[in-house]
Write a protein that holds these residues in place. Structure first.
Motif, PDB file in Angstrom:
ATOM      1  N   SER A  79       0.843  -1.190   0.000  1.00  0.00           N
ATOM      2  CA  SER A  79       0.000   0.000   0.000  1.00  0.00           C
ATOM      3  C   SER A  79       0.875   1.236   0.000  1.00  0.00           C
ATOM      4  CB  SER A  79      -0.918   0.015   1.230  1.00  0.00           C
ATOM      5  OG  SER A  79      -1.686   1.198   1.280  1.00  0.00           O
ATOM      6  N   GLY A  80       0.544   2.186  -0.860  1.00  0.00           N
ATOM      7  CA  GLY A  80       1.258   3.454  -0.881  1.00  0.00           C
ATOM      8  C   GLY A  80       2.742   3.338  -1.115  1.00  0.00           C
ATOM      9  N   GLY A  81       3.166   2.350  -1.898  1.00  0.00           N
ATOM     10  CA  GLY A  81       4.586   2.167  -2.170  1.00  0.00           C
ATOM     11  C   GLY A  81       5.334   1.416  -1.079  1.00  0.00           C
ATOM     12  N   ALA A 116      14.559  -7.870   0.712  1.00  0.00           N
ATOM     13  CA  ALA A 116      15.051  -6.492   0.706  1.00  0.00           C
ATOM     14  C   ALA A 116      13.986  -5.487   0.281  1.00  0.00           C
ATOM     15  CB  ALA A 116      16.271  -6.374  -0.210  1.00  0.00           C
ATOM     16  N   SER A 117      12.875  -5.980  -0.282  1.00  0.00           N
ATOM     17  CA  SER A 117      11.808  -5.072  -0.700  1.00  0.00           C
ATOM     18  C   SER A 117      10.853  -4.736   0.441  1.00  0.00           C
ATOM     19  CB  SER A 117      11.014  -5.694  -1.856  1.00  0.00           C
ATOM     20  OG  SER A 117      10.231  -6.788  -1.401  1.00  0.00           O
ATOM     21  N   VAL A 118      10.946  -5.471   1.556  1.00  0.00           N
ATOM     22  CA  VAL A 118      10.040  -5.247   2.684  1.00  0.00           C
ATOM     23  C   VAL A 118      10.451  -3.966   3.410  1.00  0.00           C
ATOM     24  CG1 VAL A 118       9.199  -6.168   4.882  1.00  0.00           C
ATOM     25  CG2 VAL A 118       9.599  -7.710   2.932  1.00  0.00           C
ATOM     26  N   THR A 119       9.534  -3.009   3.481  1.00  0.00           N
ATOM     27  CA  THR A 119       9.814  -1.733   4.144  1.00  0.00           C
ATOM     28  C   THR A 119       9.391  -1.744   5.609  1.00  0.00           C
ATOM     29  OG1 THR A 119       7.677  -0.836   3.449  1.00  0.00           O
ATOM     30  CG2 THR A 119       9.566  -0.446   1.992  1.00  0.00           C
ATOM     31  N   ASP A 120       8.351  -2.544   5.911  1.00  0.00           N
ATOM     32  CA  ASP A 120       7.797  -2.556   7.268  1.00  0.00           C
ATOM     33  C   ASP A 120       7.426  -3.982   7.656  1.00  0.00           C
ATOM     34  OD1 ASP A 120       6.968   0.556   7.959  1.00  0.00           O
ATOM     35  OD2 ASP A 120       6.792   0.105   5.812  1.00  0.00           O
TER      36      ASP A 120
END
Length: 304
Positions: A79-81, A116-120
């Motif tokens: 969601s939201g980038g 590595a794409s996981v932001t949260d």
């Protein structure tokens, strides 16, 4: 994150059943991923009721009387980038001999999701089957250095000196849970982002503390374009629709957990929102209906 829900791919040769299922919640992409299964004694479903009542429910559900496999479901939302991992599965604990669990990392890779794409990361709570995937050797090094891990402040506080006086777990589990939580806090201390009651992690993705199962147990509500989905963590189990007052063996405050369960099920029945929970049979996507004084789980028709 490469989350192509229109081409889910095929299971590998050793994967004879699907292990991921995609859902759209308005503009939010949601992927339910199986971390495997966790065999547990059936007494864990309701240790406060007569064995005969539990046996009757198991018979009605065509389930074995002694032990059966609990699903381990994890969610990835976009969601939201932002790419949000909600819970992280069991990981590996050789002391407990659970070889069919801890599948998350390889199944994320099979889905084309790079760690590595996981932001949260959002943790519903800090039991080891929700944090263990981040403790697997080599995983931390593959995560972003600026990764944010959202967890209720009450949860972190609880595991500083956890109370197991009201649980009914198999031998070995309290020590394993305590050790995993302690190690997790130590390894990820600098990346923890604590909240008190609720926090909007990304547009339309809000984590809310419920307490009950553990003092900091939380659910994640997603809403976009009129669609709703709740990831309920360990607030809801398969037996909890017909018997929301049955105490699960892993609940640290069983009476409060039952009150939380009823409140969430009523909310879901009223809103018509979709439900996903950690230990409901994969992919666990469904809705909740009121059936007299009880609730009824209405599994979603799979969308191909």
């Amino acid at each position: 994150m490469n989350l192509d829900i229109s081409h889910p791919g095929r299971p590998g040769p050793e994967e004879l059943v699907p292990s991921r299922y995609a859902v759209k919640v308005g503009e939010i992409d949601v992927l339910v991923v199986s971390d495997g299964v966790l065999p547990l004694p059936t007494a864990m479903l309701g240790h406060n009721v007569e064995p005969s009542a539990r046996a009757a429910w198991l018979k009605d559900m065509f389930l074995p009387q002694d032990a059966f496999d609990w699903a381990l479901n994890v969610v990835v939302a976009r969601s939201g980038g932002q790419t949000i991992l909600i819970d992280a599965g069991l990981g590996l604990d050789p002391e407990l001999n659970l070889p069919r669990a801890g599948q998350l990392v390889k199944r994320l890779e099979a889905a084309g999701i790079d760690l590595a794409s996981v932001t949260d990361v959002v943790l519903t709570h800090m039991h080891m089957d929700h944090i263990g995937g981040l403790l697997v050797d080599g995983v931390k090094e593959r995560l972003r250095p600026d990764l944010r891990i959202h967890v209720a402040a009450a949860e972190v506080k609880f595991w500083e000196s956890p109370d197991f006086s009201h649980v009914s777990m198999p031998p070995g589990f309290p020590d394993a849970l305590r050790a995993a939580a302690k190690r997790f806090t130590k390894e990820y201390q600098s990346q923890l982002r604590l909240f008190d009651e609720e926090y909007e992690v990304a547009p339309g993705v809000i984590v809310c503390r419920t307490g009950g199962h553990t003092p900091g147990h939380s659910v994640v509500r997603m809403a976009s374009g009129g669609d709703r989905l709740m990831f309920a963590g360990d607030a809801v189990f398969a037996v909890g629709f017909e018997h929301p007052d049955w105490h699960n063996g892993f609940e640290h405050d069983p009476e409060e957990a039952a009150r939380v369960r009823v409140r969430l099920l009523r909310e879901l029945a009223e809103t018509g929102g979709q439900l996903v929970a950690t230990h409901l049979p994969f992919p666990s996507v469904g809705r909740v209906a009121v059936d007299g004084d009880d609730f009824r789980w209405v599994a979603a028709f799979w969308d191909y």
